[in-house]
Scaffold this motif. Sequence first.
Motif, short mmCIF file in Angstrom:
data_model
loop_
_atom_site.label_atom_id
_atom_site.label_comp_id
_atom_site.label_asym_id
_atom_site.label_seq_id
_atom_site.Cartn_x
_atom_site.Cartn_y
_atom_site.Cartn_z
N UNK A 159 19.87 -20.32 39.19
CA UNK A 159 20.53 -20.36 40.50
C UNK A 159 19.52 -20.74 41.59
N UNK A 160 18.36 -20.14 41.53
CA UNK A 160 17.34 -20.40 42.55
C UNK A 160 16.95 -21.88 42.55
N UNK A 161 16.67 -22.43 41.37
CA UNK A 161 16.27 -23.84 41.31
C UNK A 161 17.41 -24.73 41.76
N UNK A 162 18.64 -24.36 41.38
CA UNK A 162 19.80 -25.15 41.79
C UNK A 162 19.91 -25.19 43.31
N UNK A 163 19.85 -24.03 43.92
CA UNK A 163 20.07 -23.97 45.37
C UNK A 163 18.98 -24.70 46.13
N UNK A 183 27.33 -38.30 41.59
CA UNK A 183 28.75 -38.18 41.23
C UNK A 183 28.97 -38.03 39.72
N UNK A 184 27.99 -38.50 38.91
CA UNK A 184 28.17 -38.40 37.45
C UNK A 184 27.88 -37.01 36.92
N UNK A 185 27.24 -36.19 37.74
CA UNK A 185 26.87 -34.85 37.29
C UNK A 185 28.09 -33.95 37.37
N UNK A 186 28.76 -33.75 36.21
CA UNK A 186 30.02 -33.02 36.21
C UNK A 186 29.84 -31.52 36.02
N UNK A 187 28.85 -31.14 35.18
CA UNK A 187 28.77 -29.73 34.79
C UNK A 187 27.38 -29.18 35.08
N UNK A 188 27.33 -28.24 36.00
CA UNK A 188 26.06 -27.56 36.28
C UNK A 188 26.18 -26.14 35.77
N UNK A 189 25.33 -25.80 34.78
CA UNK A 189 25.41 -24.46 34.19
C UNK A 189 24.22 -23.64 34.65
N UNK A 190 24.51 -22.48 35.24
CA UNK A 190 23.45 -21.62 35.76
C UNK A 190 23.20 -20.45 34.82
N UNK A 191 21.93 -20.20 34.52
CA UNK A 191 21.61 -19.08 33.62
C UNK A 191 21.93 -17.75 34.29
N UNK A 250 24.21 -16.96 37.33
CA UNK A 250 25.06 -17.36 38.46
C UNK A 250 25.26 -16.25 39.48
N UNK A 251 25.18 -14.99 39.07
CA UNK A 251 25.38 -13.87 40.01
C UNK A 251 26.85 -13.65 40.30
N UNK A 252 27.12 -12.66 41.14
CA UNK A 252 28.51 -12.26 41.41
C UNK A 252 29.23 -13.29 42.27
N UNK A 253 28.46 -14.04 43.06
CA UNK A 253 29.08 -14.95 44.02
C UNK A 253 28.46 -16.34 43.80
N UNK A 254 28.84 -17.00 42.69
CA UNK A 254 28.13 -18.23 42.32
C UNK A 254 28.36 -19.37 43.31
N UNK A 295 29.76 -24.77 40.13
CA UNK A 295 28.81 -24.44 39.07
C UNK A 295 29.52 -23.60 38.01
N UNK A 296 28.94 -23.59 36.81
CA UNK A 296 29.51 -22.82 35.70
C UNK A 296 28.50 -21.76 35.28
N UNK A 297 29.00 -20.76 34.59
CA UNK A 297 28.11 -19.70 34.13
C UNK A 297 27.68 -19.98 32.69
N UNK A 298 26.40 -20.19 32.49
CA UNK A 298 25.87 -20.41 31.14
C UNK A 298 26.14 -19.20 30.25
N UNK A 299 25.85 -17.97 30.73
CA UNK A 299 26.11 -16.81 29.84
C UNK A 299 27.59 -16.68 29.48
#
Length: 599
Positions: free
Chosen positions: A149-153, A164-172, A174-178, A182-186
């Motif tokens: 999440x930190x690197x993403x933000x 625009x091609x980046x469809x799926x971002x999975x966060x290791x 994500x926390x309660x308020x992602x 973004x998607x939750x990897x866990x």
Amino acid sequence: MNALWVTHVMPDYESARDTFSWRRERSRLAGLPDGGINIGYEAVDRHLREGHGERVALCCVARDGSVRTVTFARLAAESSRFAHVLDSLGLKRGERVFTLLGRRSELYSTVLGTLRAGRVLCPLFAAFGPEPVALRMELGNARALVTTRDLYERKVAPVRSRLPHLRHVMLLDPGADPPPDTLSFPALTAAAPDAYTVSPTDPAEPALLHFTSGTTGTPKGAVHVHEAVLAHHVTAAYALDLHEGDVFWCTADPGWVTGMSYGIIAPLTHGVTTVVDEGEFAPGRWYGILADQHVTVWYTAPTALRMLMRAAPRGEPTPAARHDLSSLRFVASVGEPLHPGAVHWGREALGLPVHDTWWQTETGAIMIANFAADPVQPGSMGRPIPGVEAAVLACGEDGRAAIIDGHVQILQEPGSEGELALRAGWPSMFRGYLHEPHRYEGCFADGWYLTGDLVSRHTGGWYWFVGRADDVIKSAGHLIGPFEVESALMEHPAVAEAGVIGRPDPLAGAIVKAFVVPLPEYPPDIELRHDVLAFARRRLGPAVAPREIEFVEDLPHTRSGRVMRRLLRARELGLPEGDVSTLETYRPAVTTEPSGKDP
Ligand code: ATP
Ligand code: MG
């Protein structure tokens, strides 16, 4: 020492070369049931098939020094889950999954899941800022990204609209308020089955995309295929002396090719335990890992060795003396020239010489090495790996191999200098530069791959690094490799590091200018300047020694630790700095705490 290790019989260099054939070595791989080759299958599935699922694959050392282990069975399960996630997200075969992650076990399950599922993996260096991240994801047409999440933000959210091609971002995490989109990897992996059947994979199918370090210009995207795993596996045995029962530690960042080929793939294919250091560099911490994890084979880089050397000034007991390094059997280095001083330092401080190895992002695996079974030649890169044919090619005016009527000219005389070339066709050879077919074609001539590095070859087939073709200095008719000059300067007791460039000169064409970082206890005054200049002249002779010396506090390095001479040159001449996305802006502080326990 474990009896298993003593019984290793590595063939000597000549006999290994004489009997080697890639086709025969192919039997070292398990291979897919249909006859194909898949890197992920070789790294995990084969060990389960052979009944070794309970062996420890990863030994993860957290920042606080605590250790968590992951077995091959667990790695197979976790990577299976991620492979299913990619299937369920609808990624097509060959589409690219990017990682922006430090070293941690999820990196391994993401990489292996991607490869087992027939998608292409591209690792990014977690310390990149938003611009280099965006540039590489745009070029590589990233479909999915796994990050924190930190690197993403900080690094991806600000540039997401450009992707625009980046469809799926999975966060290791994500926390309660992602963050939106973004998607939750866990959550995704927890819901996926933990067994996955690797589908048929053509050995020539793309598997990895690696961007070069960008030392000489804009980073290039090198495409590698699944059969590269044969070279990863074989070179790890020949050049790194890797064998069953070893504990292996490769310190390279997973964002670079070394962190992938030897930080992930090669040791897993051998079924050995890989140390995953989740912390930062600090000499005490590193010695602690070597000792506490009983590392037997260590693969690192001159930049790290230099920092360890600086942390223990001459005459003082080395931190190594305070740690039990008796498990260590083999130490190797890659990435930039290994100065003879570092080889000797290894003998004193670690009890072992450091074996230099040479290769590039484009070669995918080690090509030239000081072999385990041979005595180390301090200052030499080594000799070609069995199965790799190398040559020194005559150069033209531009300092690159001269191609006349489509033919190159091979220099046979011992000691002759020219461009290093490798006979095309080894398994881990890159198969293209992304979007740059002409640049790719331009790397080959007459059946040879032209490396862009200048070398000399001496009796016995030992190769010595002279410099990158772009860095070599032509002064009053002499061809001067900056490495040779830097090596000589670094033998002066006051010099910590040196970077050498050619400065245009109306008479000589260019004169040699050195930027020198003095050790802290030496004031950078005129006296020291004269002393270093005189020392260099005695060592190198007046034609090669620097004419000018400038003392600096630090040199610009790439993130992989190399001196960026092109930047020194650009700054000296007041030219634009060009692409500096791989310039390192943060140098880890070198501390000497002995405990290995970092906060
Ligand atoms: P770019 O091609 O974009 O300029 P780069 O060449 O720095 O980037 P890499 O592929 O990571 O990117 O680095 C390979 C280069 O590193 C080699 O071509 C060589 O110049 C240098 N190198 C690697 N190992 C050694 C070694 N043992 N001795 C000397 N130089 C080495
Ligand atoms: Mg290069």
